[in-house]
Design a protein around this motif. Sequence first.
Motif, short mmCIF file in Angstrom:
data_model
loop_
_atom_site.label_atom_id
_atom_site.label_comp_id
_atom_site.label_asym_id
_atom_site.label_seq_id
_atom_site.Cartn_x
_atom_site.Cartn_y
_atom_site.Cartn_z
N TYR A 250 0.20 15.65 -70.43
CA TYR A 250 -0.80 15.34 -69.41
C TYR A 250 -0.19 15.38 -68.01
CZ TYR A 250 -4.30 12.76 -66.80
OH TYR A 250 -5.23 12.38 -65.88
N ASP A 251 -0.89 16.02 -67.11
CA ASP A 251 -0.40 16.14 -65.75
C ASP A 251 -1.31 15.32 -64.84
OD1 ASP A 251 0.27 16.86 -63.21
OD2 ASP A 251 -0.18 18.99 -63.45
N SER A 252 -0.77 14.20 -64.37
CA SER A 252 -1.64 13.25 -63.66
C SER A 252 -2.02 13.73 -62.26
CB SER A 252 -0.93 11.90 -63.56
OG SER A 252 0.26 12.06 -62.82
N THR A 253 -1.37 14.77 -61.76
CA THR A 253 -1.71 15.22 -60.40
C THR A 253 -2.85 16.22 -60.41
OG1 THR A 253 -0.20 17.10 -60.51
CG2 THR A 253 0.72 15.02 -59.70
N MET A 254 -3.30 16.56 -61.60
CA MET A 254 -4.28 17.64 -61.69
C MET A 254 -5.68 17.25 -61.20
SD MET A 254 -5.14 19.13 -65.43
CE MET A 254 -4.88 17.64 -66.36
N HIS A 255 -6.02 15.97 -61.36
CA HIS A 255 -7.39 15.56 -61.05
C HIS A 255 -7.58 15.03 -59.63
CE1 HIS A 255 -7.92 15.27 -65.61
NE2 HIS A 255 -8.68 16.25 -65.18
N SER A 256 -8.80 15.06 -59.19
CA SER A 256 -9.15 14.50 -57.88
C SER A 256 -10.25 13.48 -58.11
CB SER A 256 -9.65 15.63 -56.97
OG SER A 256 -10.19 15.07 -55.81
N TYR A 257 -9.90 12.20 -58.02
CA TYR A 257 -10.87 11.15 -58.35
C TYR A 257 -11.75 10.83 -57.15
CZ TYR A 257 -7.72 10.65 -62.32
OH TYR A 257 -6.97 10.90 -63.42
N GLY A 258 -12.73 10.01 -57.35
CA GLY A 258 -13.63 9.59 -56.27
C GLY A 258 -15.06 9.95 -56.61
N LYS A 259 -15.99 9.21 -56.03
CA LYS A 259 -17.42 9.39 -56.35
C LYS A 259 -17.93 10.75 -55.89
CE LYS A 259 -19.22 4.68 -56.33
NZ LYS A 259 -20.04 3.73 -55.58
N ILE A 260 -18.84 11.30 -56.66
CA ILE A 260 -19.52 12.53 -56.28
C ILE A 260 -20.98 12.16 -56.07
CG2 ILE A 260 -19.96 14.93 -56.86
CD1 ILE A 260 -16.99 14.29 -57.10
N TYR A 261 -21.43 12.27 -54.82
CA TYR A 261 -22.80 11.87 -54.51
C TYR A 261 -23.77 12.99 -54.83
CZ TYR A 261 -20.60 7.88 -52.41
OH TYR A 261 -19.87 6.74 -52.25
N LYS A 262 -24.97 12.59 -55.15
CA LYS A 262 -26.00 13.58 -55.47
C LYS A 262 -26.32 14.43 -54.25
CE LYS A 262 -28.28 11.23 -59.27
NZ LYS A 262 -29.48 10.59 -59.80
N SER A 263 -26.57 15.71 -54.45
CA SER A 263 -27.06 16.54 -53.35
C SER A 263 -28.26 17.32 -53.84
CB SER A 263 -25.96 17.45 -52.82
OG SER A 263 -25.74 18.52 -53.69
N GLU A 264 -28.59 18.43 -53.18
CA GLU A 264 -29.89 19.06 -53.45
C GLU A 264 -30.06 19.56 -54.90
OE1 GLU A 264 -27.75 22.33 -51.06
OE2 GLU A 264 -27.44 20.26 -51.56
N PHE A 265 -28.96 19.96 -55.54
CA PHE A 265 -29.12 20.28 -56.96
C PHE A 265 -27.88 19.87 -57.72
CE2 PHE A 265 -27.19 24.23 -55.40
CZ PHE A 265 -26.22 24.48 -56.35
N SER A 266 -28.07 19.63 -59.00
CA SER A 266 -26.95 19.21 -59.82
C SER A 266 -26.36 20.41 -60.53
CB SER A 266 -27.42 18.20 -60.87
OG SER A 266 -26.43 18.09 -61.86
N PRO A 267 -25.12 20.76 -60.26
CA PRO A 267 -24.53 21.89 -60.95
C PRO A 267 -24.17 21.56 -62.39
CG PRO A 267 -22.94 20.95 -59.45
CD PRO A 267 -24.19 20.14 -59.31
N ASN A 268 -24.25 20.31 -62.76
CA ASN A 268 -23.98 19.90 -64.13
C ASN A 268 -25.28 19.83 -64.88
OD1 ASN A 268 -21.42 19.58 -63.35
ND2 ASN A 268 -21.29 17.40 -63.79
N ARG A 269 -25.32 20.51 -66.00
CA ARG A 269 -26.56 20.47 -66.75
C ARG A 269 -26.33 19.73 -68.05
NH1 ARG A 269 -30.40 25.61 -67.46
NH2 ARG A 269 -30.15 25.53 -65.24
N ILE A 270 -27.04 18.66 -68.27
CA ILE A 270 -26.98 17.95 -69.54
C ILE A 270 -28.23 18.36 -70.30
CG2 ILE A 270 -26.78 15.73 -70.69
CD1 ILE A 270 -24.43 16.25 -68.86
N PHE A 271 -28.03 18.91 -71.46
CA PHE A 271 -29.09 19.64 -72.12
C PHE A 271 -29.36 19.06 -73.49
CE2 PHE A 271 -30.55 23.75 -74.04
CZ PHE A 271 -31.63 23.92 -73.20
N GLY A 272 -30.59 19.07 -73.95
CA GLY A 272 -30.95 18.45 -75.22
C GLY A 272 -30.92 19.35 -76.43
N ALA A 273 -30.26 20.50 -76.30
CA ALA A 273 -30.30 21.44 -77.42
C ALA A 273 -29.17 21.19 -78.40
CB ALA A 273 -30.21 22.86 -76.90
N GLY A 274 -29.35 21.65 -79.60
CA GLY A 274 -28.33 21.57 -80.63
C GLY A 274 -28.78 22.43 -81.79
N SER A 275 -27.99 22.57 -82.81
CA SER A 275 -28.38 23.41 -83.93
C SER A 275 -27.64 23.00 -85.19
CB SER A 275 -28.06 24.88 -83.65
OG SER A 275 -28.51 25.26 -82.38
#
Lengths: 791, 120
Positions: A250-275
């Motif tokens: 594990y490389d602890s310098t890889m991440h950038s922490y801190g809050k991400i505030y909502k903006s006009e669209f969410s690039p993260n999609r949480i989706f209800g599909a499965g199979s």
Amino acid sequence: MPVLLSLLTLAATLFLNGNISLESYFPPLGKVLNPHGGFWQNAERGLSDLQLESSLVQGDITIVYDERYVPHVYAQSMEDALFAQGYLEAQNRLFQMDMMSRSVSGNLSEVIAGNAVVFQKDVESVRKGHRSTAAFLMQEFKKDKTKQYLKYYTEGVNHYIAGLAPKDYPIEYKLMDFTPSPWTEEKSIYVLITMADMLAGRADDFENNNLREVLGPELHAFLYGENFQVKAPVIPEGTVYGAAAEKDSYDSTMHSYGKIYKSEFSPNRIFGAGSNNWAVAGEKSKSGMPILANDPHLGLSLPSIWYEIELHTPEMHAHGVSVPGLAGCMIGFNENIAWGMTNVGHDIKDFYKIKYTDASKSNYVYGETERAIEIKDETIKRRGAADHVEKVAYTAWGPIVHGQETGDYAMHWVRSYRATAHEPSVYVDCMRSKSYDEFVAYSSGYVSPAQNFICVDRSNIGIRVNGAFPAKKKGDGKFVKDGSNPEAGYDKFIPIDQLPHSKNPERGFVSSANQRSTAADYPYYYNGIFATYRGERINSLLADGESFTPEDFKKFQLDDYSIKAHDFLPLFLAAVEENDNSAYKNLLQAWDFRYTKDSEAATLFYRWYTEYKRMIFDEFIPHRDEVYLKYPFDWKIYELTRDYPEHKIYDKLETDQVETRDDIIRESFVKACETMDNMTDKRWSQYRPLHIDHVAKISGLGRGNIAVGGAGEALNATRTRFGPSWRMVVGMGDKIEAYGVYPGGQSGNPASKYYTDMLQHWIDGKYYKIEMQPKAEELTASRTLTIQKKS
Amino acid sequence: MKRSIIQIVVLALVIFLAQFVLPWYALVILTFMYGLLLADNWRRAFFVSFLAVFLVWALYPLAISMQDGFRLAGVIGDVFGGLPGGLIVGVNGLVFGLLGGLAGLSGSLFKSLRSVDMGS
């Protein structure tokens, strides 16, 4: 007076012709209601046979539609078969294909006027770099000179479009008043990107960043960590992989922490599909030969996402379902094999925080150096308005998709830069595979959306987790990464021979249901979004039984048993006091954990669990509106409930006393009972009915309030707008025994009797027997088309 | 009366045939021309135009609907807020019949305007 009256007539005419634009869209009624050219011409007045000709085909093609309007194509070559597939999918699903392509190419506003939501969707598409991705894929796919399958498919689509008079345009084009434009290979690539965006475009990096801030690093690691026991991975424990991978620490310098505030669209999609898919070997089947089942759970729509088709050439005879816009069948069977897919939830999308060198935002820090931001102008055409130019900023990581006061974030998506020339041929080559090993060979080099490729022939069964997966460092991709650190990326991918793969395992079955791919013994780290309960249920059903038949597999696909309810309910009921809401308590005590249509206990458990989860995580309430958050997975909440009754997360912020698990269980039970009291009809299917919307959400063309059983965590995975979009069971044997059904119909024309003719069968849990028919003349034909070679 | 009937049938036939090649608003132009050139008073101009258009815009859909068992009319009824299919056929004729009537009336009033001008 006459002038006034004439002006009134003129105004009415212009309005009815769609020349006067209103605040909200109103169809041009003159064109729409015109008996000669409007929707009236879309009536299905007997389906007459057609004779067509084309100079692009190599030989004559015969197409026979059977009694369910499934076309059986008899062609002399693969190229001609795909030409016919393109033609048929255009004939039945043109609008759907068009919308699917436009939905990621940023071209919706070109045809839909004055709709802010649609315009925002286009901006989102170009900001995610989909146009650059399409150009890249086009270039890579062209490198395979031998199999230009998309070309023949495209020619078939265009042969249909070229023969269309305006009066023949699908109803949606008339209502929305635009003209179908020619299909291109690029549009097919956009359909592929739509699938990838839907199935492999998920990420929860922003959520994890925020949860770490809201809950603290320790509690976050406890509730959202990857360190849990995998009860039923896709590939059983003990499977041997090729050469051992080098394990990065594990490389602890890889991440950038801190809050991400909502903006006009969410690039993260949480989706209800499965199979679900699974298969048993001959020793576990009654016939002595393998049986395979597959039911993909996608967003349900009308027309359905799937188009059923049978293709016949001298070297191949296959039947299956395709996604209109793409050549070949994703799921199906031929005379020698049956195959299927479920989605793989590995995280292949990461976000990098960009550190600019100064306020002008023209350069960013990249290791010891600085790099220039590249700006690409993307034009979004807008109907009835001036073109919009979106300036998309690109970094070495990918396009910047999310901006807020504290920083900008670039999206790094494997799909956007990794491809093989062979990829668009995979679903065609599946159809012509003659054995399990051929299937595996043909499907190597597949990239995205990653799928659990399951396959059986008459003597083998197997499953492979197939796609391009980065070889990540431990912990990689859980949080937003530091874009100024070149070491934060990955350049290696898991080699094909080390993809999780299981052929003829000792237990006699293979299965997948969107759970983790492997047990802890797999040499590579990966994170992602994974289900648990369905996989466990399948494995326990298959492990416990013997001499299975296709009938058993149909029952399993309709199984509405909830392991989640089975796990939670004893803990819940033990905490409830004797005299509290005893009628409701008795209802649950008598429950068999099945989400049947008429079960009131199912509704109560669902309400109880929902309230319970909400009350535990009251920590979210003050942050919910400003940042992206998500609940832990259900299996983790179960571990918490079972093993940590005094955990501090149970304590409510708003009270002075210290609450424990049992307080929350009791309080959420009271709340759930109150909700039940207020319901006029408490049955599960009334509380949570199913809705199947039209692909463009045109009201009146969808079907709502469908009463069915099932639940997200049950094998029959129905959710409000998702569900088993195709159910297929195939028994191998001297003769193939196959069954299938989907909630819709083959025709995309809402006025066709084939628009929803299979829906009731699907609701009732019934299947159609699929007869493979090698001879065209032996089919019960509802319509015959011929495409003759024009010399 | 008889003359009106003949005019309705002929005008309906002309509109019916014209619409196979011309856009839908040919009905507006044709009824206006009828009002302007042929109708002998504004009442007849309105009613003949109205009924001729109604015939084409309701009877043709009715004929189509009888062939597909009103399936399509039902679908369109659903799109426009759940109206019954049979009603859609009638409304179809009524709305555009009124537009035709209005156009015929306009044409006829222009004619009377012109004859008044010439008379003075």
